[in-house]
Enzyme design. Structure first.
Site, PDB file in Angstrom:
ATOM      1  N   CYS A 135      11.653  67.441  19.529  1.00 22.13           N
ATOM      2  CA  CYS A 135      11.397  67.825  18.138  1.00 22.13           C
ATOM      3  C   CYS A 135      10.895  69.257  18.101  1.00 22.13           C
ATOM      4  O   CYS A 135      10.638  69.862  19.141  1.00 22.13           O
ATOM      5  CB  CYS A 135      10.328  66.921  17.548  1.00 22.13           C
ATOM      6  SG  CYS A 135      10.692  65.178  17.674  1.00 22.13           S
ATOM      7  N   ARG A 141      16.393  71.704  17.848  1.00 24.23           N
ATOM      8  CA  ARG A 141      15.615  70.760  18.651  1.00 24.23           C
ATOM      9  C   ARG A 141      15.707  69.338  18.110  1.00 24.23           C
ATOM     10  O   ARG A 141      15.340  68.398  18.805  1.00 24.23           O
ATOM     11  CB  ARG A 141      14.146  71.192  18.714  1.00 24.23           C
ATOM     12  CG  ARG A 141      13.940  72.612  19.224  1.00 24.23           C
ATOM     13  CD  ARG A 141      12.480  73.016  19.195  1.00 24.23           C
ATOM     14  NE  ARG A 141      11.694  72.203  20.105  1.00 24.23           N
ATOM     15  CZ  ARG A 141      11.540  72.469  21.413  1.00 24.23           C
ATOM     16  NH1 ARG A 141      12.143  73.509  21.924  1.00 24.23           N
ATOM     17  NH2 ARG A 141      10.838  71.697  22.185  1.00 24.23           N
ATOM     18  N   TRP A 166      13.712  64.607  16.106  1.00 25.70           N
ATOM     19  CA  TRP A 166      14.816  63.918  16.766  1.00 25.70           C
ATOM     20  C   TRP A 166      14.232  62.581  17.173  1.00 25.70           C
ATOM     21  O   TRP A 166      13.440  62.478  18.106  1.00 25.70           O
ATOM     22  CB  TRP A 166      15.293  64.702  17.995  1.00 25.70           C
ATOM     23  CG  TRP A 166      16.514  64.113  18.603  1.00 25.70           C
ATOM     24  CD1 TRP A 166      17.719  63.927  17.992  1.00 25.70           C
ATOM     25  CD2 TRP A 166      16.666  63.597  19.942  1.00 25.70           C
ATOM     26  NE1 TRP A 166      18.594  63.338  18.880  1.00 25.70           N
ATOM     27  CE2 TRP A 166      17.990  63.115  20.067  1.00 25.70           C
ATOM     28  CE3 TRP A 166      15.824  63.502  21.035  1.00 25.70           C
ATOM     29  CZ2 TRP A 166      18.488  62.541  21.229  1.00 25.70           C
ATOM     30  CZ3 TRP A 166      16.318  62.930  22.212  1.00 25.70           C
ATOM     31  CH2 TRP A 166      17.630  62.457  22.306  1.00 25.70           C
ATOM     32  N   ASN A 215       5.462  66.784  19.269  1.00 30.01           N
ATOM     33  CA  ASN A 215       6.734  66.804  20.017  1.00 30.01           C
ATOM     34  C   ASN A 215       6.444  66.191  21.376  1.00 30.01           C
ATOM     35  O   ASN A 215       5.593  66.697  22.111  1.00 30.01           O
ATOM     36  CB  ASN A 215       7.237  68.238  20.188  1.00 30.01           C
ATOM     37  CG  ASN A 215       8.397  68.303  21.185  1.00 30.01           C
ATOM     38  OD1 ASN A 215       9.206  67.384  21.285  1.00 30.01           O
ATOM     39  ND2 ASN A 215       8.436  69.378  21.974  1.00 30.01           N
ATOM     40  N   GLY A 216       7.114  65.098  21.692  1.00 32.05           N
ATOM     41  CA  GLY A 216       6.843  64.441  22.981  1.00 32.05           C
ATOM     42  C   GLY A 216       6.855  62.935  22.817  1.00 32.05           C
ATOM     43  O   GLY A 216       7.347  62.410  21.805  1.00 32.05           O
ATOM     44  N   GLU A 222      33.084  69.484  32.802  1.00 31.27           N
ATOM     45  CA  GLU A 222      32.438  70.239  31.721  1.00 31.27           C
ATOM     46  C   GLU A 222      33.343  70.294  30.500  1.00 31.27           C
ATOM     47  O   GLU A 222      32.892  70.157  29.358  1.00 31.27           O
ATOM     48  CB  GLU A 222      32.069  71.649  32.197  1.00 31.27           C
ATOM     49  CG  GLU A 222      31.398  72.533  31.174  1.00 31.27           C
ATOM     50  CD  GLU A 222      30.130  71.958  30.552  1.00 31.27           C
ATOM     51  OE1 GLU A 222      29.683  72.520  29.526  1.00 31.27           O
ATOM     52  OE2 GLU A 222      29.629  70.916  31.022  1.00 31.27           O
ATOM     53  N   LYS A 257      32.242  68.874  26.787  1.00 33.46           N
ATOM     54  CA  LYS A 257      32.254  69.732  25.593  1.00 33.46           C
ATOM     55  C   LYS A 257      33.083  69.081  24.484  1.00 33.46           C
ATOM     56  O   LYS A 257      32.664  69.003  23.335  1.00 33.46           O
ATOM     57  CB  LYS A 257      32.808  71.123  25.935  1.00 33.46           C
ATOM     58  CG  LYS A 257      31.814  71.965  26.742  1.00 33.46           C
ATOM     59  CD  LYS A 257      30.744  72.555  25.916  1.00 33.46           C
ATOM     60  CE  LYS A 257      29.278  72.304  26.223  1.00 33.46           C
ATOM     61  NZ  LYS A 257      28.752  71.685  27.311  1.00 33.46           N
ATOM     62  N   GLU A 263      31.138  65.957  23.112  1.00 35.21           N
ATOM     63  CA  GLU A 263      29.867  66.114  22.389  1.00 35.21           C
ATOM     64  C   GLU A 263      30.008  66.830  21.055  1.00 35.21           C
ATOM     65  O   GLU A 263      29.165  66.654  20.177  1.00 35.21           O
ATOM     66  CB  GLU A 263      28.816  66.789  23.277  1.00 35.21           C
ATOM     67  CG  GLU A 263      29.045  68.207  23.629  1.00 35.21           C
ATOM     68  CD  GLU A 263      27.873  68.756  24.454  1.00 35.21           C
ATOM     69  OE1 GLU A 263      26.720  68.460  24.125  1.00 35.21           O
ATOM     70  OE2 GLU A 263      28.146  69.479  25.440  1.00 35.21           O
ATOM     71  N   HIS A 309      45.757  56.384  40.980  1.00 38.84           N
ATOM     72  CA  HIS A 309      44.991  55.200  41.410  1.00 38.84           C
ATOM     73  C   HIS A 309      44.383  54.464  40.215  1.00 38.84           C
ATOM     74  O   HIS A 309      43.424  53.716  40.363  1.00 38.84           O
ATOM     75  CB  HIS A 309      43.886  55.630  42.391  1.00 38.84           C
ATOM     76  CG  HIS A 309      44.440  56.329  43.596  1.00 38.84           C
ATOM     77  ND1 HIS A 309      45.190  55.693  44.564  1.00 38.84           N
ATOM     78  CD2 HIS A 309      44.396  57.645  43.957  1.00 38.84           C
ATOM     79  CE1 HIS A 309      45.562  56.580  45.482  1.00 38.84           C
ATOM     80  NE2 HIS A 309      45.093  57.762  45.143  1.00 38.84           N
ATOM     81  N   LYS A 326      19.138  69.666  21.565  1.00 45.89           N
ATOM     82  CA  LYS A 326      19.416  70.707  22.559  1.00 45.89           C
ATOM     83  C   LYS A 326      19.002  70.279  23.959  1.00 45.89           C
ATOM     84  O   LYS A 326      19.695  70.551  24.938  1.00 45.89           O
ATOM     85  CB  LYS A 326      18.724  72.007  22.156  1.00 45.89           C
ATOM     86  CG  LYS A 326      19.013  73.156  23.092  1.00 45.89           C
ATOM     87  CD  LYS A 326      20.481  73.540  23.068  1.00 45.89           C
ATOM     88  CE  LYS A 326      20.888  74.544  24.128  1.00 45.89           C
ATOM     89  NZ  LYS A 326      22.280  74.592  24.400  1.00 45.89           N
TER      90      LYS A 326
END
Ligand code: AGP
Length: 621
Positions: free
Chosen positions: A2, A27, A80, A106-107, A494, A498, A501, A517, A616
């Protein structure tokens, strides 16, 4: 993760808080809120007015009233959700039973359930499902114990923290202490600064950089008392301390879109600069690599006989590339581990083990916990991070900072390139220290590494149309496969992440040789297969794997080396990159995959900067 913010001074607090919260939205952005002190100056007590909303900070502005404009002290939060779904009740700030104390956090409070039970038994009434609300009631419970002290609120916050297990960046206000903001920190970032017209606190410099560029990064176990006149810092015993002030060498423009349609595009286009800046001053005239923040001696590096790269998400993919380089150039066995797995299995670690922790934010909980485990087991720890003074940096023996500057788009791009360049430097250094690479070889590879900046620019300048055509071919698909061999296989991961997400299109990465396979069964006419097929020792093998896909009607998009016309025989769409040594190809070949993911997301109407369900970085386990 957050974002928290606080301001006390002469300005209208609501303007400072809302502007700062908008900058902290990367955040977390599922709900937001502010607590403002109302009442006239000089009054010994004021009222705390809390305004909250579900959704983005912009929604908060609609909830604010004229009376709030008078407030000169307040705290704010953008969320968040971890404990309790996004709702007005669960949005921060949370208040005490008497409404006099408000907190933003935040936490994560790991022992919140038992604390809640104890406080409920003492008569406290909880209004939300969150862990954070426990702080408001703990401070309310402690406050009377400290009335005789000069700063009761800070003392009460300090007492409350002694009961809490977990991580917190916390700010609190109290109606009975007008203009005072109490701040505490453990494992979550807090920066504090004095502007011309007041005192500021936030989770990130970006929220207070308008007011000052000289900030204090609060350390774990430290506390601060902000007033309009100044800031007093204390330790966990209440003793006054003088923390170090850090000067921020970037400005707000770097945190704005700068004329780009979105932060992701801006940050993709910054990558040539990131390569150059991350390499500045790294090669001494003698041909020796110069990594002044190495923190480890060549003697310590020379005894290293095993390397683990630990990370999460995109940073993990940078590790996959590092494995090929460290084993190839330094001949040291290297394993790449998801930090969330590494910390729960019992890896073989000895004092000659080097653990390389890669983290853009430097605060990802699993990576941090894995570092601590590795240190306890005697490993040397080396951090690669983009945030100066972040927990990963502070808890490592040595660190290389990727010079990507602030990365705002949730989907990491420029920090990934900064990580790959930094890990390439580390592999070169290990190769040099181990005597596997001569000074001449290091110098040559270093210069080729530098050339990738221009090569990225070439892709950005010339491949827009090719990317758009390829994106049109993917946008309506339900799923896609990314394939490659060697370095191509590493960066396919990667590319798939991308696309997933930001466009919410399912995508998987596979070593091209593995297709037959099993995964090839997925392919039906029009199924998108995105291949990294740049010139490399396994190029021919990759092309024959693509022919197997083509035979089943796949729509093939290839990232290929400029001048390779043959690839057009098997690929429907080709995005070219300049010719580069295979070991360095990930730096240029990743860019088309970033651009493709962004273009598909835009064609599918997605918010490329703030994708759903993501933040993030992840400071929860
Ligand atoms: C990547 O685009 C994502 N933002 C995510 O996977 C990220 O890489 C991961 O959460 C790790 O974050 P870190 O590098 O800050 O530790």
């Amino acid at each position: 993760m957050c974002g928290i913010i606080g301001y006390t001074g002469a300005e209208a607090a609501v303007d400072v808080l809302v502007t700062g919260l908008k900058r902290l939205e990367y955040r977390g952005y599922d709900s937001a809120g502010v607590a403002l002190e109302l009442g006239s100056t000089g009054e010994s007590s004021r009222t705390i007015d809390v305004v909250r909303c579900v959704g983005k900070v912009a929604g908060l502005e609609d909830e604010l009233a004229a009376r709030h404009a008078a407030a000169t002290c307040g705290i704010g939060h953008t969320r968040w959700a971890t404990h309790g779904r996004p709702s007005v009740e669960n949005a921060h700030p949370h208040v005490s039973c008497d409404g006099k104390i408000a907190v933003v956090h935040n936490g994560i409070i790991e022992n919140f359930a038992e604390l809640r039970e104890e406080l409920t038994a003492k008569g406290h009434h909880f209004r939300s499902e969150t862990d954070t609300e426990v702080f408001a009631h703990l401070i309310e419970e402690a406050y009377p114990h400290h009335l005789s002290e000069p700063r009761p609120l800070v003392a009460a916050v300090r007492e409350a923290c002694t009961y809490v297990v977990g991580a917190y960046g916390l700010a609190a206000v109290c109606a009975d202490e007008p203009g005072v903001i109490a701040v505490a920190r453990k494992d979550s970032p807090i920066v504090i600064g004095r502007g011309e017209r007041g005192s500021h606190v936030a989770s990130d410099v970006i929220a207070l950089i308008d007011a000052t560029r000289d900030v204090v990064v609060l350390e774990d176990g430290q506390f601060a008392c902000l007033t309009p006149e100044g800031v007093e810092f204390t330790d966990d015993c209440g003793h006054v301390i003088e923390p170090e002030v850090t000067h921020i060498d970037w400005d707000i423009d770097m945190a704005e879109k700068g004329g780009y349609p979105d932060f992701m595009m801006k940050e993709i286009c910054e990558q040539p600069r990131v390569v150059r800046d991350t390499l500045v001053g790294r090669l001494a005239p003698t041909g020796e690599l110069d990594i002044d923040e190495l923190g480890l001696t060549y003697e310590q590096l020379d005894v290293i006989d095993r390397v683990y790269v630990i990370a999460c998400g995109t940073s993990f993919h940078a590790g996959l590339i590092a494995k090929n380089l460290i084993e190839g150039w330094a001949r040291i066995p290297c394993e790449v581990e998801a930090a969330s797995e590494f910390r729960y299995r019992n890896p073989i670690i000895t004092p000659s083990t080097l653990v390389v922790a890669v983290s853009q934010s430097g605060e990802t909980a699993d990576t941090l916990a894995a570092i601590r485990d590795a240190r306890i087991k005697g490993a040397k720890v080396f951090g690669i991070t983009n945030v100066v003074g972040s927990p990963v940096a502070r808890e490592s023996d040595g660190v290389i900072y990727t010079k990507a500057n602030k990365e705002i788009a949730v989907a990491s791009t420029k920090s990934f390139i900064g990580q790959v360049v930094s890990l390439t430097l580390l592999a070169l250094l290990l190769g040099q220290v181990k005597g596997k690479l001569t000074t001449a070889q290091v110098r040559m590879l270093f210069h080729e590494l530098g050339d990738t900046a221009e090569q990225i620019q070439w892709v950005l300048d010339t491949q827009k149309e090719a990317v758009h055509e390829a994106a049109l071919a993917c946008k309506d698909a339900r799923s896609a496969l990314f394939v490659g061999r060697g370095m191509g296989a590493a960066i396919s991961n990667e590319g798939a992440l991308k696309l997933k997400e930001i466009s919410y299109l399912h995508a998987e990465a596979y070593a091209a040789g593995e297709m037959k396979h099993g995964p090839i069964a997925l392919i039906d006419p029009g199924f998108p297969v995105i291949a990294v097929a740049t010139k490399s020792p396994t190029y021919d093998k990759t092309v024959s794997n693509l022919k197997e896909c083509e035979a089943r009607g796949a729509r093939i998009i290839a990232v290929a080396t400029v001048g390779d016309e043959d690839i057009r025989k098997v690929a429907d769409h080709v995005i070219y990159v300049p010719a580069v040594r295979d070991a360095l190809s990930p730096i240029t070949a990743t860019v088309p995959l970033q651009l493709l993911a962004r273009e598909v997301a835009i064609l599918r109407g997605c918010d490329v900067d703030q994708p759903r369900n993501l933040a993030k970085s992840v400071t929860v386990e």
